[in-house]
Design an enzyme around this catalytic site. Structure first.
Site, mmCIF file in Angstrom:
data_model
loop_
_atom_site.group_PDB
_atom_site.id
_atom_site.type_symbol
_atom_site.label_atom_id
_atom_site.label_comp_id
_atom_site.label_asym_id
_atom_site.label_seq_id
_atom_site.Cartn_x
_atom_site.Cartn_y
_atom_site.Cartn_z
ATOM 1 C CB THR A 201 -0.910 0.048 1.155
ATOM 2 O OG1 THR A 201 -1.443 1.178 1.380
ATOM 3 C CG2 THR A 201 -0.266 -0.159 2.425
ATOM 4 C CB SER A 239 -4.371 2.155 10.106
ATOM 5 O OG SER A 239 -4.060 1.400 9.159
ATOM 6 C CE1 TYR A 241 -3.999 -3.306 4.769
ATOM 7 C CE2 TYR A 241 -4.190 -1.179 4.439
ATOM 8 C CZ TYR A 241 -3.957 -2.255 4.035
ATOM 9 O OH TYR A 241 -3.681 -2.293 2.707
ATOM 10 C CG HIS A 242 -2.099 2.005 6.292
ATOM 11 N ND1 HIS A 242 -3.063 2.383 6.481
ATOM 12 C CD2 HIS A 242 -2.073 2.208 4.840
ATOM 13 C CE1 HIS A 242 -3.873 2.758 5.701
ATOM 14 N NE2 HIS A 242 -3.222 2.536 4.393
ATOM 15 C CE LYS A 245 -1.446 -4.864 2.810
ATOM 16 N NZ LYS A 245 -1.530 -5.858 1.779
HETATM 17 P P1 NAD Z 1 -10.734 -7.855 0.096
HETATM 18 O O1 NAD Z 1 -10.835 -7.830 1.546
HETATM 19 O O2 NAD Z 1 -11.851 -7.575 -0.595
HETATM 20 O O3 NAD Z 1 -9.929 -9.151 -0.452
HETATM 21 C C1 NAD Z 1 -9.106 -9.860 0.380
HETATM 22 C C2 NAD Z 1 -9.266 -11.415 0.311
HETATM 23 O O4 NAD Z 1 -8.468 -12.022 1.071
HETATM 24 C C3 NAD Z 1 -10.771 -11.933 0.804
HETATM 25 O O5 NAD Z 1 -11.482 -12.595 -0.180
HETATM 26 C C4 NAD Z 1 -10.372 -12.627 2.037
HETATM 27 O O6 NAD Z 1 -11.306 -13.360 2.215
HETATM 28 C C5 NAD Z 1 -9.134 -13.241 1.711
HETATM 29 N N1 NAD Z 1 -8.322 -13.451 3.044
HETATM 30 C C6 NAD Z 1 -8.117 -12.531 3.905
HETATM 31 N N2 NAD Z 1 -7.219 -13.215 4.935
HETATM 32 C C7 NAD Z 1 -6.863 -14.500 4.499
HETATM 33 C C8 NAD Z 1 -6.335 -15.823 4.573
HETATM 34 N N3 NAD Z 1 -5.587 -15.667 6.049
HETATM 35 N N4 NAD Z 1 -6.312 -16.839 3.902
HETATM 36 C C9 NAD Z 1 -7.084 -16.844 2.997
HETATM 37 N N5 NAD Z 1 -7.770 -15.821 2.358
HETATM 38 C C10 NAD Z 1 -7.879 -14.564 3.074
HETATM 39 O O7 NAD Z 1 -9.626 -6.701 -0.132
HETATM 40 P P2 NAD Z 1 -9.195 -5.984 -1.380
HETATM 41 O O8 NAD Z 1 -9.797 -4.814 -1.567
HETATM 42 O O9 NAD Z 1 -9.344 -6.968 -2.723
HETATM 43 O O10 NAD Z 1 -7.476 -5.851 -1.239
HETATM 44 C C11 NAD Z 1 -6.774 -7.108 -1.569
HETATM 45 C C12 NAD Z 1 -5.274 -6.635 -1.343
HETATM 46 O O11 NAD Z 1 -4.886 -5.444 -1.780
HETATM 47 C C13 NAD Z 1 -5.070 -6.306 -0.048
HETATM 48 O O12 NAD Z 1 -3.874 -6.881 0.604
HETATM 49 C C14 NAD Z 1 -4.975 -4.817 0.213
HETATM 50 O O13 NAD Z 1 -4.014 -4.285 1.494
HETATM 51 C C15 NAD Z 1 -4.375 -4.546 -1.025
HETATM 52 N N6 NAD Z 1 -4.696 -3.264 -1.410
HETATM 53 C C16 NAD Z 1 -6.188 -2.753 -1.483
HETATM 54 C C17 NAD Z 1 -6.514 -1.568 -1.913
HETATM 55 C C18 NAD Z 1 -8.011 -1.216 -2.020
HETATM 56 O O14 NAD Z 1 -8.377 -0.053 -2.097
HETATM 57 N N7 NAD Z 1 -8.769 -2.171 -2.025
HETATM 58 C C19 NAD Z 1 -5.708 -0.501 -2.075
HETATM 59 C C20 NAD Z 1 -4.132 -0.796 -2.031
HETATM 60 C C21 NAD Z 1 -3.686 -2.111 -1.425
HETATM 61 N N1 USQ Z 2 -12.364 9.752 3.807
HETATM 62 C C1 USQ Z 2 -13.181 10.491 3.914
HETATM 63 N N2 USQ Z 2 -14.865 10.210 3.837
HETATM 64 C C2 USQ Z 2 -15.135 8.922 3.782
HETATM 65 C C3 USQ Z 2 -14.179 7.818 3.843
HETATM 66 C C4 USQ Z 2 -12.846 8.244 3.755
HETATM 67 O O1 USQ Z 2 -13.071 11.661 3.868
HETATM 68 O O2 USQ Z 2 -16.443 8.683 3.726
HETATM 69 C C5 USQ Z 2 -11.040 9.915 3.855
HETATM 70 C C6 USQ Z 2 -10.240 9.324 5.017
HETATM 71 O O3 USQ Z 2 -10.114 10.015 5.886
HETATM 72 C C7 USQ Z 2 -8.820 9.312 4.183
HETATM 73 C C8 USQ Z 2 -9.177 8.969 2.735
HETATM 74 O O4 USQ Z 2 -10.460 9.528 2.645
HETATM 75 O O5 USQ Z 2 -7.999 10.380 4.643
HETATM 76 C C9 USQ Z 2 -8.989 7.785 2.356
HETATM 77 O O6 USQ Z 2 -9.684 6.652 2.965
HETATM 78 P P1 USQ Z 2 -10.013 5.237 2.367
HETATM 79 O O7 USQ Z 2 -10.889 4.590 3.291
HETATM 80 O O8 USQ Z 2 -10.428 5.426 1.005
HETATM 81 O O9 USQ Z 2 -8.694 4.571 2.073
HETATM 82 P P2 USQ Z 2 -7.608 3.903 3.251
HETATM 83 O O10 USQ Z 2 -8.233 3.888 4.680
HETATM 84 O O11 USQ Z 2 -6.251 4.653 3.083
HETATM 85 O O12 USQ Z 2 -7.526 2.492 2.660
HETATM 86 C C10 USQ Z 2 -7.742 2.068 1.158
HETATM 87 C C11 USQ Z 2 -7.786 0.523 1.504
HETATM 88 C C12 USQ Z 2 -6.215 -0.024 1.891
HETATM 89 C C13 USQ Z 2 -5.386 0.463 0.760
HETATM 90 C C14 USQ Z 2 -5.194 1.990 0.920
HETATM 91 C C15 USQ Z 2 -4.245 2.671 -0.046
HETATM 92 O O13 USQ Z 2 -8.813 0.051 2.175
HETATM 93 O O14 USQ Z 2 -6.401 -1.491 1.546
HETATM 94 O O15 USQ Z 2 -4.141 0.016 1.422
HETATM 95 O O16 USQ Z 2 -6.617 2.412 0.706
HETATM 96 S S1 USQ Z 2 -3.554 4.071 0.351
HETATM 97 O O17 USQ Z 2 -4.599 4.925 1.194
HETATM 98 O O18 USQ Z 2 -2.788 4.500 -0.649
HETATM 99 O O19 USQ Z 2 -2.540 3.645 1.494
#
Ligand code: NAD
Ligand code: USQ
Length: 460
Positions: A201, A239, A241-242, A245
């Site tokens: 991320t 966070s 979560y972050h 990563k």
């Molecule tokens: P998501 O939660 O929709 O998908 C993750 C999938 O992984 C789910 O289907 C879940 O069931 C599976 N999973 C989780 N833990 C597991 C485990 N222990 N064993 C097997 N399966 C497992 O999330 P997403 O939005 O598809 O994101 C996928 C990846 O991309 C994540 O690692 C996330 O950090 C990264 N990412 C997502 C975004 C975004 O905006 N969605 C942005 C940047 C990075």
């Molecule tokens: N935000 C708002 N209003 C909302 C939701 C969010 O103002 O209704 C703001 C948040 O405060 C934040 C920004 O929008 O400042 C982004 O929030 P987000 O929920 O869209 O994204 P984030 O929490 O950063 O997480 C998402 C994905 C995560 C991924 C990350 C990429 O859930 O898996 O890693 O985006 S990044 O942000 O580039 O690190």
């Protein structure tokens, strides 16, 4: 270099496409990208360079049932790769726990892969396995299937869920860190030369904290005594979560050094959109769409709120700048990474997987001007900088042929149509944020957050 664009540039960009037109003709990509890749070759030559490195590969997609994993699996299968999805369905279970659901009605994994075989003639295998717990099964899978590549999406990915409670914090660490360790360890135990492509991320860098352009993974520094070095960019998570990563990145560095694993870490921005040219081929292939306060990401939430006539929930001043990428480009980037693995012994390859950066209030402004729905500045439930600049390099993908889709290209309509179709499935109680980073944030939100009734009074 991806730079923040001014709102003046954004507002006139109201282009109307129907999703079927977009996907049937191939996605429209901007002729002039906002990125600044080295213009050494023409786009067609750059595309060719990627194709030259391509061959059909066997790919295990960990987390292939999720929002990014499912469309990526279909895209890779469509390109001729042999796909095995591994997922423990934990994301579907978290929906049950939170009492919410994807706005789109997603089919079961078995129905999804059956539908894909019917429409494409291609088989995808589905394996239900917990990457963080079922270690022996993971090793066995690698030994028997002998994949060329493992794409690792299988982590708990919502920052709010990871900050919800001690349970959320501990689960996120206990799931994500052992999952990544198991993956690396299993490749070593299986004695296979498997390329790992991990979804990291942008948040590992913090947002604009190094005071200039964020390079791709490694940064030049001058150490005390004037020693020059190029090191992993300092980690600055916002966070739990972050933070996982950041820990992943350290583990990858170790396994590369110790076992010569070939690893690509993709620091991805916020993904938006729903469907892709593959998922629209059949209703049963539809992608998930999260809109709730924990899993819904900002642009998809705004698009959904705009379509439903709910004020757009801008947290704080909306001065937060973040990186964005469309879900279709997520899949394309992953194929580019699969086709361009590092050589054995090379340090971890790191790409910034982003199309552009935007300020939250600017994207809210875009959605507001298209829908006529007002922006509502609500107290920020997160502990984060109220305003930040963000300047990110994405040269590597661009030099390998990516011409990223940007926000101003009409794809908003695709999301809006999906929302219109399924809005009867929306639970308005899920729209407001439900998680606070700390006690002070919770107290402020409790005092000043509008009520659900106030937010949904003009809901269509
Ligand atoms: P998501 O939660 O929709 O998908 C993750 C999938 O992984 C789910 O289907 C879940 O069931 C599976 N999973 C989780 N833990 C597991 C485990 N222990 N064993 C097997 N399966 C497992 O999330 P997403 O939005 O598809 O994101 C996928 C990846 O991309 C994540 O690692 C996330 O950090 C990264 N990412 C997502 C975004 C975004 O905006 N969605 C942005 C940047 C990075
Ligand atoms: N935000 C708002 N209003 C909302 C939701 C969010 O103002 O209704 C703001 C948040 O405060 C934040 C920004 O929008 O400042 C982004 O929030 P987000 O929920 O869209 O994204 P984030 O929490 O950063 O997480 C998402 C994905 C995560 C991924 C990350 C990429 O859930 O898996 O890693 O985006 S990044 O942000 O580039 O690190």
């Amino acid at each position: 270099m991806v730079k923040l664009l001014g709102i003046a540039l954004l507002l006139p960009l109201v282009i109307s496409f129907s999703p079927s037109t977009i996907f049937n003709k191939g996605l429209t990509r901007s002729a002039v990208s906002t990125t600044n890749y080295s213009p050494v070759t023409s786009p067609s030559i750059r595309r060719g360079a990627t194709e030259l490195n391509a061959k059909n590969k066997k790919v295990v997609v960990l987390g292939g049932d999720g929002f990014c994993g499912w469309p990526t699996s279909l895209y890779l299968s469509d390109q001729g790769h042999d796909i095995i999805i591994v997922d423990n369905l934990s994301r579907r279970n978290i929906d049950n726990e939170l009492g919410c659901d994807s706005l789109t009605p997603i089919a079961s994994p078995a129905e999804r892969v059956r539908a894909w075989e019917e429409v494409s003639g291609k088989k995808i295998k589905f394996v239900n396995l917990d990457v963080a717990k079922d270690y022996a099964e993971l090793v066995e899978l690698f030994k028997t299937e002998k994949p060329d590549t493992v794409v690792h999406f299988a982590e708990q990915r919502a920052a709010p869920y990871s900050m919800k409670s001690s349970k959320g914090k501990r689960y996120t660490i206990d799931n994500n860190v052992p999952g990544t360790n198991n993956l690396c360890c299993a490749i070593v135990d299986a004695e296979r030369d498997i390329h790992v492509v991990h979804l990291g991320t942008m948040g590992v860098y913090g947002y604009g904290t190094s005071g200039g352009e964020i390079p791709e993974g490694y940064i030049d520094v001058t150490l005390p005594g004037g020693r020059e070095s190029n090191i992993l960019h300092p980690a600055y998570p916002g966070s739990v979560y972050h933070a996982t990563k950041c820990l992943d990145a350290i583990m990858f560095q170790f396994y590369q050094k110790n076992d010569q694993l070939r690893i690509t870490d993709l620091h991805q921005g916020i993904v938006w959109g729903t469907n892709t040219p593959q998922t629209i081929r059949d209703e049963r292939l539809i992608n998930r769409f999260d809109y709730d306060g924990d899993y819904g990401t900002v642009l998809n939430r705004f698009l959904m709120q705009g379509a439903m006539g709910v004020p757009l929930t801008v947290y704080g001043t909306g001065g937060q700048t973040r990186a964005f990428i469309h879900v279709t480009d997520t899949a394309r980037c992953i194929e580019i990474a699969i086709n361009n693995p590092p050589k054995k012994g090379d340090r971890v390859e790191i790409f910034n997987q982003v199309a552009e950066t935007r300020r939250v209030r600017d994207i809210a402004g875009m959605v507001a001007s298209r829908t006529g729905v007002e922006m509502k500045m609500v107290p920020n439930p997160r502990q984060e900088a109220a305003e930040n600049e963000l300047d990110v390099s994405n040269k590597k993908f661009c030099n390998l042929g990516l011409e990223p889709l940007t926000l101003d290209e009409g794809l908003f309509d695709e999301v809006t149509e999906v929302v219109q179709k399924y809005k009867h499935r929306c639970d308005p109680r899920m729209i407001l944020p439900a998680t606070y980073w700390n006690k002070a944030r919770a107290e402020e939100c409790e005092k000043k957050m509008p009520s659900v009734g106030e937010m949904t009074k003009d809901m269509k």
